[in-house]
Design an enzyme around this catalytic site. Structure first.
Site, PDB file in Angstrom:
ATOM      1  N   GLN B 237       0.856  -1.119  -0.125  1.00  0.00           N
ATOM      2  CA  GLN B 237       0.036  -0.137  -0.033  1.00  0.00           C
ATOM      3  C   GLN B 237       0.799   1.198  -0.034  1.00  0.00           C
ATOM      4  O   GLN B 237       0.360   2.346  -0.281  1.00  0.00           O
ATOM      5  CB  GLN B 237      -0.950  -0.032   1.048  1.00  0.00           C
ATOM      6  CG  GLN B 237      -2.104  -0.979   1.150  1.00  0.00           C
ATOM      7  CD  GLN B 237      -2.932  -1.029   2.434  1.00  0.00           C
ATOM      8  OE1 GLN B 237      -3.144  -2.089   3.104  1.00  0.00           O
ATOM      9  NE2 GLN B 237      -3.565  -0.156   2.839  1.00  0.00           N
ATOM     10  N   ARG B 384      -9.201  -0.657   7.520  1.00  0.00           N
ATOM     11  CA  ARG B 384     -10.139   0.234   7.074  1.00  0.00           C
ATOM     12  C   ARG B 384     -10.603   1.320   7.967  1.00  0.00           C
ATOM     13  O   ARG B 384     -11.823   1.553   8.182  1.00  0.00           O
ATOM     14  CB  ARG B 384     -11.229  -0.536   6.353  1.00  0.00           C
ATOM     15  CG  ARG B 384     -12.246   0.190   5.505  1.00  0.00           C
ATOM     16  CD  ARG B 384     -13.017  -0.429   4.711  1.00  0.00           C
ATOM     17  NE  ARG B 384     -13.525   0.265   3.649  1.00  0.00           N
ATOM     18  CZ  ARG B 384     -13.843  -0.242   2.387  1.00  0.00           C
ATOM     19  NH1 ARG B 384     -13.976  -1.391   1.969  1.00  0.00           N
ATOM     20  NH2 ARG B 384     -14.431   0.646   1.575  1.00  0.00           N
TER      21      ARG B 384
END
Ligand code: FES
Ligand code: FES
Lengths: 166, 806
Positions: B237, B384
């Site tokens: 990421q 998240r």
């Protein structure tokens, strides 16, 4: 471990390759046939990312050994578009209805939906939800996948897709 | 001459700029199975790595015998901590200022910890090798309960820290203590509690879970001995951060490291960190001179590479008797597992958990967090959510409901009474944040009307009466959550990772024929950046989105960026994209002025062109201008049309939302059915409503999973229970509720396009909404707080305890 020659028809083409008896079909498809559109999310038959079509049914290809697929007819995501290269309606509908995000579950989802719509060309929302319950998606929350399949079903039936009111 | 035929509307539509439901460009390849994920990479002579893992949660490693494994046909090498020591890599630094074993060095501290790495010519041979590595263990006492971690006689977990009374975040009070972090005014807060009419005091736990993207963590490392260069493809990421980390720990110069994150199959925080498998693959490639692929399986993913939450929050609220909050006091016990490998900005050992005052105007507050070691997997990633924000939102939103119950007040009314008012923004919170903008009353009132809240409460009342009369076995719950997130890390004044300021970046090059390429320091893992980034540029400079290619993930070509997590892409990189666009636009304006022979100030920008003020037929489109920039630029001006921007945000952004969940629970089975879930999000300016809605659906589904069943559990021996999709709850299409989405728009005043970020809001707001619905359902039976996850078995146990099962 000794290897065995396996022959099968994949996306309309006869192919063969060597596989150990323990080689999973999904590994054979990805590593030997180099068809990497079929994905792996668990290797334990839970997630459905590896879903292919085998002799007319949806199969999680991590659930079979390659040698068990001898002589079978297989379709993978690479064989879903039409021969002239245009996309299958499901591929189009997933894009139109935002039925994918990271795309990792998508090949398996489309393959499952492809078979589902042949089994049941006019599925209800509930039938779609049950019909794809072997396929996990971590990104979309399924709502737009369901909508994509409804959209495709309508188009394949020559109808216009009426979005259910919220 | 200038062609006036396309209308303004047609020109605008062609751009597919901000606000438009542009279909995603990524989908063309993904729907055809033509994505390129890490596991799809195959290099000549590539080897496969597989891990030997500890079967014990805490044990001394007496002996590792690799001789049998090395004899397996196809096995090329077996790497242990001893091998790694030769290159000084047996341990690696974590993002949280701790160190972590790459492979077991003398002892193991959690089950499935990495012990040895087998490299072979095939997946199967590697697996055979793993089976034959013999490890002798001597079991040690295990700690799985964080509340027992700091007992005086608790076993010492981290022997490597013996005698160290200072950690990366200050003083350690005990051998299993990691840090104590405090914020707020303790004396004033204590005083507010002393004076309070009403108080609540509840231990609100947020259990351990895992992000579990559908694609696990994986990499391919390829070291070229001749050139001395390393190429590392991986599920990253934050590819640039990985490059810097690899350089720092391997001592390879950074310019000789090429990190590439190709298509990534979901991240949700799981793919921020640096894991043992990556280090082992790199070392194995250096040792063998061949490319090495490492792909973790699902069990490894769930039990080793990061976890989320495991926060135990004693939450106290003080209030007046008419329901005005006067103080918040929270103590959090944070279970970080065996190593502190939290992926938080350096100065924030407990993330941004001081957003815990939520959407309410608390005059005073105090927060204290103690981090402790246990024999569990390391991690503590922001699953998240922005760093520890979902934990904070859960505590305050449960707390407000508990307070409402105690006051006998409606939870919606209590929230409306205590909201920060629109005119109070920018708002200084008691725990140190400056909230940028908000309009909470409007949002909650809109939500209440949309679901007919009053009607639902009336129905609930009737159902409760019917339940008491024995006419139904179903109870009904209404869960409200009004969350305020803090995202977009972050301003360099308070955010860095390993000393790197948390800016982000964009480089745009306009080609001579008027199309463009944009490279950005973030990395989409499903958010659709290739689609939305182009929309920002399209609106800013008037080139159609379809003519802009967006590229991310290749550290050789993209400008340095801190990556995608904590909903930072839009707040930080989105701003960099706008700023780079504006630099290009400024140069384009100079060119247009020269071409049209007017002063720059006499030009106005209109969709896709600069035109002379008041004379719309005199204009130059961006395509005209691009050609001139490369063909015959104005005298004295550098040719070309490109720009780069590094954006250091002045503040965080504060998205918010009002969620309402309507739930029916069968007390005889514990089965909970979500009848309705309404989610109103305010993420400021909306770039692509279709993608926002998709993000909200996905985040809500994860919230549903976490609150209603998903958990990484350990038994008292430290065995991780259910690290497979058999036991770890991931909802299918059947259980997943239908989502209703809605929005208000309160732009961020400091962001160039006013956007705040949305991807994580639904997870942050969703979990309390579900849990509040469950708790609300049981509240009339005398229950105050029920711990998550709320699966059927646990809810049935609650009903049984309350004496209402049949
Ligand atoms: S990989 Fe086959 S079901 Fe998950
Ligand atoms: S789109 Fe990511 S898992 Fe389905």
């Amino acid at each position: 471990m000794a290897k065995i020659n396996v022959t099968m028809t994949v996306n309309g083409e006869e192919v063969s390759g060597l596989a150990e008896p323990r080689t999973l079909l999904v590994h054979f498809i990805r590593e030997t046939l180099n068809l990497t559109g079929t994905h792996i999310g668990c290797e334990t038959s839970h997630c459905g990312a590896c879903t292919i079509d085998l002799d007319g049914v949806s199969v999680k290809s991590c659930t079979r050994f390659a040698v068990q697929a001898e002589g079978s007819h297989i379709r993978t995501i690479e064989g879903i578009a039409h021969a002239d290269g245009t996309l299958h309606q499901l591929q189009e509908s997933f894009r139109q209805m935002h039925g994918l995000q990271c795309g990792y579950c998508t090949p398996g989802m489309i393959l499952r939906a492809w078979r589902l719509l042949q089994e049941n060309p006019r599925p209800s929302e509930d039938e779609i939800r049950h019909g794809i319950s072997g396929n996990l998606c971590r990104c979309t929350g399924y709502q737009n996948i369901v909508k994509s399949i409804q959209h495709a079903a309508a188009a394949l039936n020559g109808e216009t897709f009426a979005e259910a009111a919220q | 001459m200038n062609d006036m035929t396309p209308t303004r509307e047609a020109r605008e539509a062609k751009l597919e700029g901000m606000g438009c439901k542009r279909k995603r460009v990524e989908d063309v390849r993904f729907t055809q199975g033509r994505g390129n994920y890490v596991d799809d990479i195959k290099l000549p002579a590539m080897l496969y790595g597989d891990m030997v893992r500890s079967s014990y949660a805490h044990a001394r490693v007496k002996r590792i015998d690799t001789s049998k494994a090395e004899k397996v046909p196809g096995v090329v090498a077996v790497i242990t901590a001893e091998t790694l020591k030769t290159v000084n890599l047996a341990w690696m630094p974590t993002l949280a200022g701790d160190v972590q074993m790459v492979l077991a060095d003398g002892k193991v501290l959690f089950q499935n910890q990495e012990v040895a790495f087998v490299v072979a010519t095939s997946l199967q041979a590697a697996a055979d090798g793993v089976e034959l590595v013999e490890v002798d263990y001597e079991e040690l006492p295990v700690i799985v309960d964080p509340f027992k971690s700091m007992a005086a006689d608790a076993p010492v977990l981290r022997e490597d820290l013996a005698g160290k009374t200072e950690g990366a975040h200050g003083k350690r009070d005990h051998h299993n203590h990691i840090f104590k972090w405090q914020v707020g005014d303790k004396p004033l807060t204590d005083e507010a509690f002393n004076r309070a009419d009403v108080k609540i005091d509840e231990l609100i736990s947020y259990h351990r879970t895992h992000p579990s993207p559908l694609e696990t963590c994986q990499c391919v490392a390829s070291f070229d001995k001749i050139k001395g260069e390393l190429t590392l493809w991986g599920t990253f990421q934050a590819p640039h951060v990985i490059r810097t980390v690899v350089s720092l720990i391997s001592k390879l110069p950074e310019h000789k490291i090429h990190v590439i994150a190709p298509d990534v199959g979901g991240g949700f925080g799981n793919k921020v960190g640096a894991y043992s498998g990556y280090v082992c693959a790199v070392v194995a490639s250096i040792v063998t001179g061949r490319p090495v692929k490492w792909v973790e399986d699902r069990m490894e993913n769930l039990s080793t590479t990061s976890f989320a939450r495991d926060y135990h929050m004693r939450t106290e609220i003080a209030a007046t008797k008419d329901g005005k909050v006067t103080g918040l006091r929270v103590h959090i016990l944070a279970d970080h597992g065996a190593f502190d490998a939290c992926a938080d900005p350096s100065k924030w050992p407990a993330g941004f958990s001081n957003i815990i005052t939520g959407s309410y105007d608390f005059p005073v507050a105090h927060l204290c967090v103690d981090g402790v070691y246990t024999n569990k997997a390391p991690g503590g990633v922001a699953y998240r959510c922005s760093f520890r924000v979902t934990e904070a939102a859960y505590a305050i939103e449960r707390g407000m409901d508990i307070l409402a119950q105690k006051l006998g007040m409606d939870p919606a009314e209590l929230r409306l009474k205590n909201f920060i008012k629109r005119e109070q923004f920018p708002y200084q919170s008691a725990l140190g944040w400056e909230y940028d903008s908000g309009d909470y009353h409007t949002a909650l009132n809109k939500a209440l009307v949309a679901v007919d809240y009053a009607g639902l409460r009336a129905e609930q009342k009737a159902k409760r009466e019917a339940f008491k009369r024995g006419e139904t076995r179903e109870i009904m719950g209404l869960g409200i959550c009004f969350f305020t997130e803090i995202v977009g890390a972050g301003p360099s004044k308070n955010c860095d990772i390993l000393g790197l300021a948390m800016f982000d970046s964009c480089e745009i090059r306009i080609h001579p024929t008027g199309s463009a390429i944009a490279r950005v320091g973030t990395k989409s893992t499903g958010q659709g950046h290739e689609t939305t980034w182009a929309q920002i540029i399209a609106s800013e400079i008037g080139i159609a989105a379809s003519e802009i290619m967006v590229e991310e993930g290749n550290t050789d070509t993209a400008p340095y960026g801190l990556g995608t997590y904590g909903s930072r892409s839009t707040p930080v990189a989105g701003a960099a994209i706008a700023m780079a666009s504006r630099k290009i636009k400024a140069k384009a304006q100079m060119i247009a002025a020269w071409l049209l022979e007017v002063h720059e100030d006499d030009l106005v920008f209109d969709i896709d062109r600069f035109q002379v003020k008041g004379v719309p037929e005199r204009y130059k489109t961006m395509t005209d201008i691009a050609w001139v920039a490369y063909h015959s630029p104005p005298p004295g001006m550098e040719p070309g049309l490109e720009a780069v921007s590094y954006y250091d945000p002045p503040n965080m952004t504060y998205p918010f939302g009002a969620y309402i969940c309507v739930m029916d629970i069968d007390v005889d089975t514990g089965v909970a059915k979500t009848r309705r879930f309404y989610a109103l999000d305010d993420c400021g300016t909306r770039i692509n409503p279709m993608i926002i809605e998709g993000q909200v659906h996905g985040g809500l589904t994860e919230a549903f999973a976490i609150s209603m069943g998903q958990e990484i559990r350990y038994d008292e021996m430290g065995n991780v229970m259910g690290a497979s999709f058999m036991d770890f709850f991931l909802p299918t299409a059947v259980e997943t509720p239908h989502w209703e989405t809605d929005h208000t728009v309160t732009p961020s005043p400091h962001h160039p396009i006013g956007a705040k970020g949305v991807g994580e809001s639904p997870n942050v707001g969703g979990v309390p909404a579900f849990s509040n619905a469950v708790n609300d359902a049981f509240s009339f039976l005398g229950s105050t707080h029920i711990q998550m996850p709320h699966d059927a078995w646990r809810l049935w146990k609650v009903a049984e305890k309350l004496g209402v099962t049949g």
